[in-house]
Design a protein around this motif. Structure first.
Motif, PDB file in Angstrom:
ATOM      1  N   ILE A   1      -0.037  -4.371  -6.337  1.00  0.00           N
ATOM      2  CA  ILE A   1       1.062  -4.953  -5.578  1.00  0.00           C
ATOM      3  C   ILE A   1       1.654  -6.066  -6.425  1.00  0.00           C
ATOM      4  CG2 ILE A   1       1.685  -6.189  -3.477  1.00  0.00           C
ATOM      5  CD1 ILE A   1      -1.041  -4.909  -2.360  1.00  0.00           C
ATOM      6  N   LEU A   2       2.968  -6.027  -6.640  1.00  0.00           N
ATOM      7  CA  LEU A   2       3.654  -7.056  -7.416  1.00  0.00           C
ATOM      8  C   LEU A   2       4.581  -7.843  -6.498  1.00  0.00           C
ATOM      9  CD1 LEU A   2       4.571  -5.033 -10.624  1.00  0.00           C
ATOM     10  CD2 LEU A   2       2.606  -6.524 -10.242  1.00  0.00           C
ATOM     11  N   THR A   3       4.616  -9.162  -6.708  1.00  0.00           N
ATOM     12  CA  THR A   3       5.455 -10.040  -5.909  1.00  0.00           C
ATOM     13  C   THR A   3       6.162 -11.038  -6.815  1.00  0.00           C
ATOM     14  OG1 THR A   3       3.865 -11.840  -5.593  1.00  0.00           O
ATOM     15  CG2 THR A   3       3.696  -9.980  -4.090  1.00  0.00           C
ATOM     16  N   GLU A   4       7.198 -11.661  -6.272  1.00  0.00           N
ATOM     17  CA  GLU A   4       7.754 -12.835  -6.924  1.00  0.00           C
ATOM     18  C   GLU A   4       6.701 -13.932  -6.751  1.00  0.00           C
ATOM     19  OE1 GLU A   4      10.445 -13.311  -8.759  1.00  0.00           O
ATOM     20  OE2 GLU A   4      10.912 -11.179  -8.545  1.00  0.00           O
ATOM     21  N   PRO A   5       6.569 -14.853  -7.699  1.00  0.00           N
ATOM     22  CA  PRO A   5       5.559 -15.908  -7.553  1.00  0.00           C
ATOM     23  C   PRO A   5       5.649 -16.670  -6.233  1.00  0.00           C
ATOM     24  CG  PRO A   5       6.395 -15.907  -9.783  1.00  0.00           C
ATOM     25  CD  PRO A   5       7.244 -14.923  -8.997  1.00  0.00           C
ATOM     26  N   ALA A   6       6.850 -16.902  -5.727  1.00  0.00           N
ATOM     27  CA  ALA A   6       7.023 -17.650  -4.483  1.00  0.00           C
ATOM     28  C   ALA A   6       6.507 -16.870  -3.267  1.00  0.00           C
ATOM     29  CB  ALA A   6       8.492 -18.003  -4.283  1.00  0.00           C
ATOM     30  N   ARG A   7       6.450 -15.552  -3.325  1.00  0.00           N
ATOM     31  CA  ARG A   7       6.000 -14.712  -2.213  1.00  0.00           C
ATOM     32  C   ARG A   7       4.527 -14.326  -2.322  1.00  0.00           C
ATOM     33  NH1 ARG A   7       7.839 -15.065   1.987  1.00  0.00           N
ATOM     34  NH2 ARG A   7       7.027 -13.057   2.575  1.00  0.00           N
ATOM     35  N   PHE A   8       3.893 -14.660  -3.446  1.00  0.00           N
ATOM     36  CA  PHE A   8       2.517 -14.226  -3.701  1.00  0.00           C
ATOM     37  C   PHE A   8       1.552 -14.624  -2.590  1.00  0.00           C
ATOM     38  CE2 PHE A   8      -1.696 -15.460  -5.296  1.00  0.00           C
ATOM     39  CZ  PHE A   8      -2.178 -14.216  -5.648  1.00  0.00           C
ATOM     40  N   GLU A   9       1.550 -15.878  -2.209  1.00  0.00           N
ATOM     41  CA  GLU A   9       0.581 -16.366  -1.224  1.00  0.00           C
ATOM     42  C   GLU A   9       0.755 -15.668   0.129  1.00  0.00           C
ATOM     43  OE1 GLU A   9      -2.817 -18.129  -0.410  1.00  0.00           O
ATOM     44  OE2 GLU A   9      -1.825 -18.400  -2.324  1.00  0.00           O
ATOM     45  N   ALA A  10       1.986 -15.462   0.561  1.00  0.00           N
ATOM     46  CA  ALA A  10       2.235 -14.803   1.843  1.00  0.00           C
ATOM     47  C   ALA A  10       1.720 -13.363   1.834  1.00  0.00           C
ATOM     48  CB  ALA A  10       3.731 -14.827   2.166  1.00  0.00           C
ATOM     49  N   VAL A  11       1.982 -12.652   0.755  1.00  0.00           N
ATOM     50  CA  VAL A  11       1.536 -11.261   0.651  1.00  0.00           C
ATOM     51  C   VAL A  11       0.011 -11.204   0.587  1.00  0.00           C
ATOM     52  CG1 VAL A  11       1.620  -9.156  -0.756  1.00  0.00           C
ATOM     53  CG2 VAL A  11       3.693 -10.521  -0.417  1.00  0.00           C
ATOM     54  N   HIS A  12      -0.581 -12.073  -0.226  1.00  0.00           N
ATOM     55  CA  HIS A  12      -2.041 -12.096  -0.368  1.00  0.00           C
ATOM     56  C   HIS A  12      -2.712 -12.404   0.976  1.00  0.00           C
ATOM     57  CE1 HIS A  12      -5.876 -13.986  -2.051  1.00  0.00           C
ATOM     58  NE2 HIS A  12      -5.980 -12.687  -2.220  1.00  0.00           N
ATOM     59  N   LYS A  13      -2.212 -13.392   1.695  1.00  0.00           N
ATOM     60  CA  LYS A  13      -2.787 -13.755   3.000  1.00  0.00           C
ATOM     61  C   LYS A  13      -2.646 -12.605   4.002  1.00  0.00           C
ATOM     62  CE  LYS A  13      -2.496 -18.767   2.919  1.00  0.00           C
ATOM     63  NZ  LYS A  13      -1.875 -19.966   3.478  1.00  0.00           N
ATOM     64  N   GLN A  14      -1.522 -11.924   3.990  1.00  0.00           N
ATOM     65  CA  GLN A  14      -1.294 -10.803   4.904  1.00  0.00           C
ATOM     66  C   GLN A  14      -2.323  -9.697   4.666  1.00  0.00           C
ATOM     67  OE1 GLN A  14       0.905 -10.603   7.342  1.00  0.00           O
ATOM     68  NE2 GLN A  14       0.889  -8.429   7.835  1.00  0.00           N
TER      69      GLN A  14
END
Length: 117
Positions: A44-57
């Motif tokens: 799963i790839l994210t923008e750095p700013a979205r990383f934490e939200a995706v990881h927590k989800q």
């Protein structure tokens, strides 16, 4: 050199941790940029700013990631010839082992039958 790499959030989930549809749906709903599946698992790839939200989800649903970090990913891969793979591998290992080096990023694409650890 920075133009050869992009800063991205990268989450790798082993295939046995969850089903592909479940992981993909969670990741994309949380704001992931890209989702790739292979025989080993899911990336799963994210923008750095979205990383934490995706990881927590993902972890909030009990799915344990094998790797979860913000890293530099190559924009272009450079295929290596079998004859060069050993030397490049030794160079990367020497850089990784050096006390003053924090991170080593490579865009080398090693041949399938090359032994790179």
């Amino acid at each position: 050199m920075s133009r050869l790499f992009q800063r991205k959030g990268q989450i790798i989930v082993p295939r046995e941790a969850a089903g592909e549809d479940q992981v993909m749906e969670l990741a994309l709903e949380a704001g992931a940029e890209d989702f790739k599946a292979d025989t080993q698992g899911y990336e799963i790839l994210t923008e750095p700013a979205r990383f934490e939200a995706v990881h927590k989800q993902i972890e909030g649903k009990g799915i344990k990631a094998a790797v979860a970090e913000i890293t530099s990913l190559p924009t272009i891969m450079v295929p290596l010839q079998e004859a060069d793979a050993g030397a490049v591998s030794k160079l990367i290992e020497a850089l990784e082992d050096h006390d003053d080096v924090k991170d080593v990023y490579s865009n080398a694409e090693f041949p399938e039958d090359s032994a790179r650890s």
